[in-house]
Write a protein that holds these residues in place. Structure first.
Motif, short mmCIF file in Angstrom:
data_model
loop_
_atom_site.label_atom_id
_atom_site.label_comp_id
_atom_site.label_asym_id
_atom_site.label_seq_id
_atom_site.Cartn_x
_atom_site.Cartn_y
_atom_site.Cartn_z
N ALA A 18 -101.84 65.75 15.33
CA ALA A 18 -100.90 66.28 14.35
C ALA A 18 -101.53 66.34 12.98
CB ALA A 18 -99.64 65.41 14.31
N SER A 19 -102.29 65.27 12.65
CA SER A 19 -102.96 65.23 11.36
C SER A 19 -104.00 66.33 11.25
CB SER A 19 -103.60 63.85 11.15
OG SER A 19 -104.32 63.82 9.94
N ALA A 20 -104.74 66.52 12.34
CA ALA A 20 -105.79 67.53 12.35
C ALA A 20 -105.21 68.94 12.25
CB ALA A 20 -106.64 67.39 13.59
N ALA A 21 -103.98 69.11 12.74
CA ALA A 21 -103.35 70.44 12.77
C ALA A 21 -102.84 70.85 11.39
CB ALA A 21 -102.21 70.45 13.77
N GLN A 22 -102.71 69.89 10.49
CA GLN A 22 -102.20 70.22 9.17
C GLN A 22 -103.24 71.01 8.37
OE1 GLN A 22 -101.55 67.13 6.07
NE2 GLN A 22 -99.42 67.77 6.10
N THR A 23 -102.80 72.12 7.79
CA THR A 23 -103.69 72.96 6.99
C THR A 23 -103.63 72.54 5.52
OG1 THR A 23 -103.32 74.83 8.47
CG2 THR A 23 -104.18 75.33 6.27
N ALA A 49 -90.51 71.65 3.05
CA ALA A 49 -90.06 72.77 3.89
C ALA A 49 -91.15 73.22 4.85
CB ALA A 49 -89.63 73.94 3.00
N ASN A 50 -92.40 72.86 4.57
CA ASN A 50 -93.54 73.27 5.40
C ASN A 50 -94.46 72.08 5.65
OD1 ASN A 50 -93.35 76.51 5.28
ND2 ASN A 50 -92.86 75.69 3.27
N PRO A 51 -94.03 71.13 6.46
CA PRO A 51 -94.79 69.89 6.64
C PRO A 51 -96.17 70.07 7.27
CG PRO A 51 -93.00 70.04 8.23
CD PRO A 51 -92.78 71.14 7.23
N ASP A 52 -96.43 71.24 7.84
CA ASP A 52 -97.74 71.48 8.45
C ASP A 52 -98.77 72.01 7.45
OD1 ASP A 52 -96.18 73.78 8.23
OD2 ASP A 52 -97.30 74.81 9.82
N ILE A 53 -98.34 72.18 6.19
CA ILE A 53 -99.25 72.68 5.16
C ILE A 53 -99.31 71.69 3.99
CG2 ILE A 53 -99.80 74.57 3.56
CD1 ILE A 53 -98.20 76.44 5.37
N HIS A 54 -100.50 71.26 3.65
CA HIS A 54 -100.72 70.37 2.52
C HIS A 54 -101.35 71.19 1.40
CE1 HIS A 54 -101.73 66.97 0.07
NE2 HIS A 54 -103.04 67.11 0.25
N VAL A 55 -100.87 71.00 0.16
CA VAL A 55 -101.33 71.80 -0.97
C VAL A 55 -101.95 70.90 -2.04
CG1 VAL A 55 -100.70 73.49 -2.75
CG2 VAL A 55 -99.53 73.51 -0.55
N ALA A 304 -110.09 86.14 -0.71
CA ALA A 304 -110.45 86.93 0.48
C ALA A 304 -111.35 86.15 1.44
CB ALA A 304 -111.15 88.22 0.06
N ALA A 305 -112.03 85.13 0.92
CA ALA A 305 -112.93 84.33 1.76
C ALA A 305 -112.23 83.11 2.37
CB ALA A 305 -114.14 83.87 0.95
N SER A 306 -110.95 82.93 2.07
CA SER A 306 -110.22 81.77 2.60
C SER A 306 -110.11 81.84 4.12
CB SER A 306 -108.82 81.70 1.99
OG SER A 306 -108.03 80.75 2.67
N LYS A 307 -110.27 80.69 4.77
CA LYS A 307 -110.10 80.60 6.22
C LYS A 307 -108.66 80.22 6.57
CE LYS A 307 -114.92 79.41 7.31
NZ LYS A 307 -115.45 79.78 5.99
N ASN A 308 -107.81 80.11 5.54
CA ASN A 308 -106.42 79.67 5.75
C ASN A 308 -105.44 80.72 5.22
OD1 ASN A 308 -107.29 77.01 6.70
ND2 ASN A 308 -107.82 76.61 4.55
N GLN A 309 -105.72 81.98 5.49
CA GLN A 309 -104.91 83.04 4.89
C GLN A 309 -103.47 83.05 5.39
OE1 GLN A 309 -106.66 86.92 4.62
NE2 GLN A 309 -108.62 86.15 3.85
N ALA A 310 -103.26 82.69 6.63
CA ALA A 310 -101.88 82.66 7.15
C ALA A 310 -101.04 81.64 6.40
CB ALA A 310 -101.90 82.34 8.65
N ALA A 311 -101.61 80.44 6.20
CA ALA A 311 -100.90 79.40 5.46
C ALA A 311 -100.73 79.81 4.00
CB ALA A 311 -101.65 78.07 5.56
N ALA A 312 -101.74 80.47 3.44
CA ALA A 312 -101.67 80.92 2.05
C ALA A 312 -100.55 81.95 1.87
CB ALA A 312 -103.01 81.51 1.62
#
Length: 418
Positions: A18-23, A49-55, A304-312
């Protein structure tokens, strides 16, 4: 016992997965004065609201931001989310393929064309940053001084000048608190404050870009004429008054009216919490309908070089929502969300500023889109110079307007020969 150990092992393994899955998303920004607000208020609301994304909010110093960001982008170390300055700097990033198109982003429909203009291509076909907030121009005033002198909030130029005459005659307050030493205030809180009403907002601003309007004719000349009328009401020695000096003078209750941007609300709340602060919209000139300078200040795009564009994109869709608007507008009074969503403001002066959006037309500073792309002469810098010289009495309104127009026409093709 073995069963218990197995269960514990499985729980640990699941927790690790679960921890590894967090973006993790990192935000690049120049707003290092907002660190506490982002980390303590804005980010926790999103993560709830989005516990799978850390900012992570990772700002640079404002004066260093452009250079730091450019270096990071070239090195491939920039964050996923790029806080966007308005107009040309962000457009350069998009043209360099360092920001992506956000045309299909859910939530982008919450913004109108004026809001998106600062972060769109010249043809308006592609938007590459979500508009976050604007600042609004107008006037702050000392309600105590107005009540004492029996002055009502002015709505027309004639009423504004009559109020200044009454304040000056009392001898108790400086009628208009603004200096010309730093130059930019003369244009930003002077010319660009009252000007949009004179040149009919977007009609005039777009007219300069197309070549149909000129600075030394029509509404743009009218605005210089109107600004010149402020001169007798400024503080003694205003030519040596810097921006912080003017802030101190007004905060101390020594002035009645302060030509302002809404960004000053929070400043005066901190400098003097007992100041009875009020606000009124730019006065009308002639029969023109009021138009406010609702100037785009800050946006956010995706590296544009981000590997986390869906989360972004998930984060930016949230930035376009009413939930974000509610938090941001109250955490930073005077910085107003640009999304056409519902939110309520707690600060009464901020409420007054944002109310003008429903009462007046809206535009933004005339020099900011396309017209200041030349280094020297530069349209924005010319307006600073001309407006301050006008208030200092070293240029007439016509001479100030002619100078700005001549310099623009010297390099900008649609204005050549005009």
């Amino acid at each position: 016992m073995k069963g218990m150990l197995l269960t514990a092992s499985l729980l640990c393994l699941c927790a690790g997965v679960a921890s590894a899955a967090q973006t993790t998303l990192t935000i690049e920004s120049w707003r290092n004065d907002d660190i506490k607000i982002w980390r303590d208020t804005i980010i926790p609301a999103f993560e709830k609201a989005n516990p799978d994304i850390h900012v992570v909010f990772s700002p640079s110093a404002p004066t260093e931001y452009n250079a730091v960001l450019d270096a990071k982008l070239k090195a491939g170390t920039a964050g996923d989310l790029i806080t966007c300055r308005p107009f040309d700097k962000s457009l350069e990033l998009y043209k360099a393929k360092q920001l992506i198109s956000l045309n299909t982003l859910p939530g982008l429909q919450n913004f109108d064309a004026v809001a998106k203009a600062a972060w769109s291509t010249d043809d308006s076909k592609t938007t590459f940053c979500v508009p976050m907030a604007s600042v609004i121009h107008g006037f702050l005033y000392d309600k105590k001084a107005f009540a004492e002198l029996g002055i009502s909030v002015p709505k027309t130029e004639a009423a504004f000048l009559a109020a200044l005459d009454k304040i000056k005659a009392s001898g108790k307050y400086v009628p208009l608190v603004m200096g010309t030493k730093d130059q930019w205030e003369s244009a930003t809180m002077g010319y660009q404050n009252i000007g949009p009403t004179a040149w009919s907002g977007e009609t005039g601003r777009k007219g300069l870009i197309s070549g149909k309007a000129q600075y030394n004719k029509g509404g743009f000349l009218t605005a210089f004429n109107s600004l010149a009328k402020w001169r007798p009401y400024l503080a003694p020695g205003y030519q040596a008054l810097a921006y912080p000096d003017a802030q101190n003078m007004f905060a101390q209750g020594r002035g009645a009216i302060y030509p302002a941007g809404s960004w000053d609300i929070g400043t005066f709340r901190q400098m003097n919490p007992t100041l009875d602060l009020g606000a009124f919209a730019p006065y009308t000139i002639g029969s023109n309908k009021c138009v406010i300078d609702d100037h785009p200040d800050i946006g956010m795009g995706i590296n544009a070089a981000s590997k986390n564009q869906a989360a972004a994109k998930t984060f930016l869709s949230w930035v376009a929502s009413d939930a974000f608007a509610q938090i941001y507008a109250n955490a930073l009074p005077g910085f107003f969300p640009l999304a056409n969503v519902k939110y309520t403001l707690k600060d009464p002066v901020a409420q007054e500023f944002v109310k003008w959006r429903t009462q007046c037309g809206k535009s933004f500073r005339s020099s900011y889109q396309i017209l200041s792309r030349n280094a020297n002469p530069n349209n924005e810098n010319d307006l600073w110079n001309a407006s301050s010289q006008l208030l200092n009495g070293t240029l007439t309104p016509q001479a100030a307007a002619d100078m700005v127009q001549k310099n623009l026409a010297s390099w900008y093709a649609p204005q050549k020969g005009k």
